[in-house]
Design a protein around this motif. Sequence first.
Motif, PDB file in Angstrom:
ATOM      1  N   ILE A  18      11.405  14.613  10.477  1.00  0.00           N
ATOM      2  CA  ILE A  18      10.664  14.681   9.220  1.00  0.00           C
ATOM      3  C   ILE A  18      11.225  15.808   8.372  1.00  0.00           C
ATOM      4  O   ILE A  18      11.418  16.926   8.861  1.00  0.00           O
ATOM      5  CB  ILE A  18       9.168  14.919   9.479  1.00  0.00           C
ATOM      6  N   SER A  19      11.499  15.500   7.117  1.00  0.00           N
ATOM      7  CA  SER A  19      11.864  16.515   6.133  1.00  0.00           C
ATOM      8  C   SER A  19      10.736  16.561   5.114  1.00  0.00           C
ATOM      9  O   SER A  19      10.300  15.519   4.620  1.00  0.00           O
ATOM     10  CB  SER A  19      13.173  16.165   5.420  1.00  0.00           C
TER      11      SER A  19
ATOM     12  N   VAL B  22       0.876  -1.169   0.000  1.00  0.00           N
ATOM     13  CA  VAL B  22       0.000   0.000   0.000  1.00  0.00           C
ATOM     14  C   VAL B  22       0.912   1.217   0.000  1.00  0.00           C
ATOM     15  O   VAL B  22       1.702   1.398   0.920  1.00  0.00           O
ATOM     16  CB  VAL B  22      -0.916   0.021   1.242  1.00  0.00           C
ATOM     17  N   GLU B  23       0.824   2.027  -1.042  1.00  0.00           N
ATOM     18  CA  GLU B  23       1.706   3.184  -1.187  1.00  0.00           C
ATOM     19  C   GLU B  23       0.921   4.478  -1.137  1.00  0.00           C
ATOM     20  O   GLU B  23      -0.249   4.513  -1.497  1.00  0.00           O
ATOM     21  CB  GLU B  23       2.455   3.112  -2.522  1.00  0.00           C
ATOM     22  N   ALA B  24       1.584   5.528  -0.688  1.00  0.00           N
ATOM     23  CA  ALA B  24       0.994   6.866  -0.706  1.00  0.00           C
ATOM     24  C   ALA B  24       1.380   7.568  -2.004  1.00  0.00           C
ATOM     25  O   ALA B  24       2.495   7.413  -2.492  1.00  0.00           O
ATOM     26  CB  ALA B  24       1.479   7.671   0.492  1.00  0.00           C
ATOM     27  N   ASP B  25       0.448   8.351  -2.538  1.00  0.00           N
ATOM     28  CA  ASP B  25       0.697   9.126  -3.751  1.00  0.00           C
ATOM     29  C   ASP B  25       1.115  10.561  -3.440  1.00  0.00           C
ATOM     30  O   ASP B  25       1.703  11.228  -4.282  1.00  0.00           O
ATOM     31  CB  ASP B  25      -0.573   9.175  -4.617  1.00  0.00           C
ATOM     32  N   PHE B  26       0.734  11.047  -2.242  1.00  0.00           N
ATOM     33  CA  PHE B  26       1.043  12.434  -1.884  1.00  0.00           C
ATOM     34  C   PHE B  26       1.133  12.559  -0.371  1.00  0.00           C
ATOM     35  O   PHE B  26       0.724  11.665   0.371  1.00  0.00           O
ATOM     36  CB  PHE B  26      -0.006  13.396  -2.445  1.00  0.00           C
ATOM     37  N   ALA B  27       1.670  13.697   0.062  1.00  0.00           N
ATOM     38  CA  ALA B  27       1.741  14.020   1.487  1.00  0.00           C
ATOM     39  C   ALA B  27       1.199  15.433   1.690  1.00  0.00           C
ATOM     40  O   ALA B  27       1.317  16.281   0.817  1.00  0.00           O
ATOM     41  CB  ALA B  27       3.179  13.945   1.974  1.00  0.00           C
TER      42      ALA B  27
ATOM     43  N   GLY C 261       2.395  23.442  -0.919  1.00  0.00           N
ATOM     44  CA  GLY C 261       3.540  23.145  -1.775  1.00  0.00           C
ATOM     45  C   GLY C 261       4.421  22.031  -1.252  1.00  0.00           C
ATOM     46  O   GLY C 261       5.142  21.406  -2.024  1.00  0.00           O
ATOM     47  N   LEU C 262       4.410  21.789   0.056  1.00  0.00           N
ATOM     48  CA  LEU C 262       5.234  20.709   0.622  1.00  0.00           C
ATOM     49  C   LEU C 262       4.487  19.395   0.443  1.00  0.00           C
ATOM     50  O   LEU C 262       3.550  19.084   1.177  1.00  0.00           O
ATOM     51  CB  LEU C 262       5.525  20.966   2.102  1.00  0.00           C
ATOM     52  N   ASP C 263       4.887  18.624  -0.560  1.00  0.00           N
ATOM     53  CA  ASP C 263       4.141  17.408  -0.865  1.00  0.00           C
ATOM     54  C   ASP C 263       4.998  16.142  -0.907  1.00  0.00           C
ATOM     55  O   ASP C 263       4.515  15.073  -1.251  1.00  0.00           O
ATOM     56  CB  ASP C 263       3.379  17.575  -2.178  1.00  0.00           C
ATOM     57  N   GLN C 264       6.248  16.280  -0.553  1.00  0.00           N
ATOM     58  CA  GLN C 264       7.148  15.124  -0.467  1.00  0.00           C
ATOM     59  C   GLN C 264       7.689  15.073   0.962  1.00  0.00           C
ATOM     60  O   GLN C 264       8.132  16.096   1.479  1.00  0.00           O
ATOM     61  CB  GLN C 264       8.327  15.259  -1.438  1.00  0.00           C
ATOM     62  N   VAL C 265       7.654  13.922   1.608  1.00  0.00           N
ATOM     63  CA  VAL C 265       8.178  13.828   2.966  1.00  0.00           C
ATOM     64  C   VAL C 265       9.113  12.639   3.110  1.00  0.00           C
ATOM     65  O   VAL C 265       8.959  11.627   2.439  1.00  0.00           O
ATOM     66  CB  VAL C 265       7.061  13.735   4.044  1.00  0.00           C
ATOM     67  N   SER C 266      10.092  12.823   3.990  1.00  0.00           N
ATOM     68  CA  SER C 266      10.957  11.731   4.442  1.00  0.00           C
ATOM     69  C   SER C 266      10.745  11.631   5.941  1.00  0.00           C
ATOM     70  O   SER C 266      10.831  12.637   6.654  1.00  0.00           O
ATOM     71  CB  SER C 266      12.430  12.027   4.160  1.00  0.00           C
ATOM     72  N   ILE C 267      10.458  10.440   6.413  1.00  0.00           N
ATOM     73  CA  ILE C 267      10.167  10.205   7.823  1.00  0.00           C
ATOM     74  C   ILE C 267      11.236   9.266   8.368  1.00  0.00           C
ATOM     75  O   ILE C 267      11.405   8.159   7.864  1.00  0.00           O
ATOM     76  CB  ILE C 267       8.766   9.581   7.997  1.00  0.00           C
TER      77      ILE C 267
ATOM     78  N   SER D 154      12.541  21.070   8.011  1.00  0.00           N
ATOM     79  CA  SER D 154      12.932  19.942   8.856  1.00  0.00           C
ATOM     80  C   SER D 154      12.221  20.072  10.185  1.00  0.00           C
ATOM     81  O   SER D 154      12.251  21.141  10.806  1.00  0.00           O
ATOM     82  CB  SER D 154      14.443  19.929   9.082  1.00  0.00           C
ATOM     83  N   LEU D 155      11.600  18.989  10.614  1.00  0.00           N
ATOM     84  CA  LEU D 155      10.869  18.940  11.874  1.00  0.00           C
ATOM     85  C   LEU D 155      11.489  17.880  12.781  1.00  0.00           C
ATOM     86  O   LEU D 155      11.794  16.778  12.325  1.00  0.00           O
ATOM     87  CB  LEU D 155       9.406  18.579  11.630  1.00  0.00           C
ATOM     88  N   ALA D 156      11.654  18.209  14.064  1.00  0.00           N
ATOM     89  CA  ALA D 156      12.181  17.272  15.059  1.00  0.00           C
ATOM     90  C   ALA D 156      11.110  17.030  16.114  1.00  0.00           C
ATOM     91  O   ALA D 156      10.540  17.989  16.654  1.00  0.00           O
ATOM     92  CB  ALA D 156      13.438  17.834  15.717  1.00  0.00           C
TER      93      ALA D 156
END
Length: 145
Positions: A68-69, A5-10, A28-34, A133-135
């Motif tokens: 999170i970026s 199961v994959e996500a298409d957007f964030a 505009g922020l639609d790509q995330v790295s967790i 970047s979020l901590a």
Amino acid sequence: MSLPVEADFAVVKRGDGADPEVFTILCGLDQVSINRTANTNDRFRRDCTKPGVPAFRRSKTTGKQMDISASGAINIPDIALYNTALGVTANYKIELGQYDDTDTGTIVHTIDGPFNLLSANSSVGDDNSAEVSLASDGIWVEVTA
């Protein structure tokens, strides 16, 4: 055959701290790295019956963190928000969704919790972009739909 199961957007949202709290989309922020990390302290212990053998590491978990970026296009009106939010802990929601022919899509996973905005970078020119970047700053909750 079984497929992931994959996500298409964030979607990244920041809370205003009110009661009830209202969340605003960081447009505009639609790509995330967790990144989920377990912090540890290493200790080394020798086998009491084999003192001549090098000690073995024992790893003790001392905490957990999430970083999170989020990246995408720069939304000029959000620059003022980034300046105000920099270095401040607030509640954030990160929603991962799938396209489903509706305006909002289907949210398949959500992360809620307090995060500190560590950086807000933007690039303006032919390839306008933004990255934050979020901590984690406390307990977060993850829910999979």
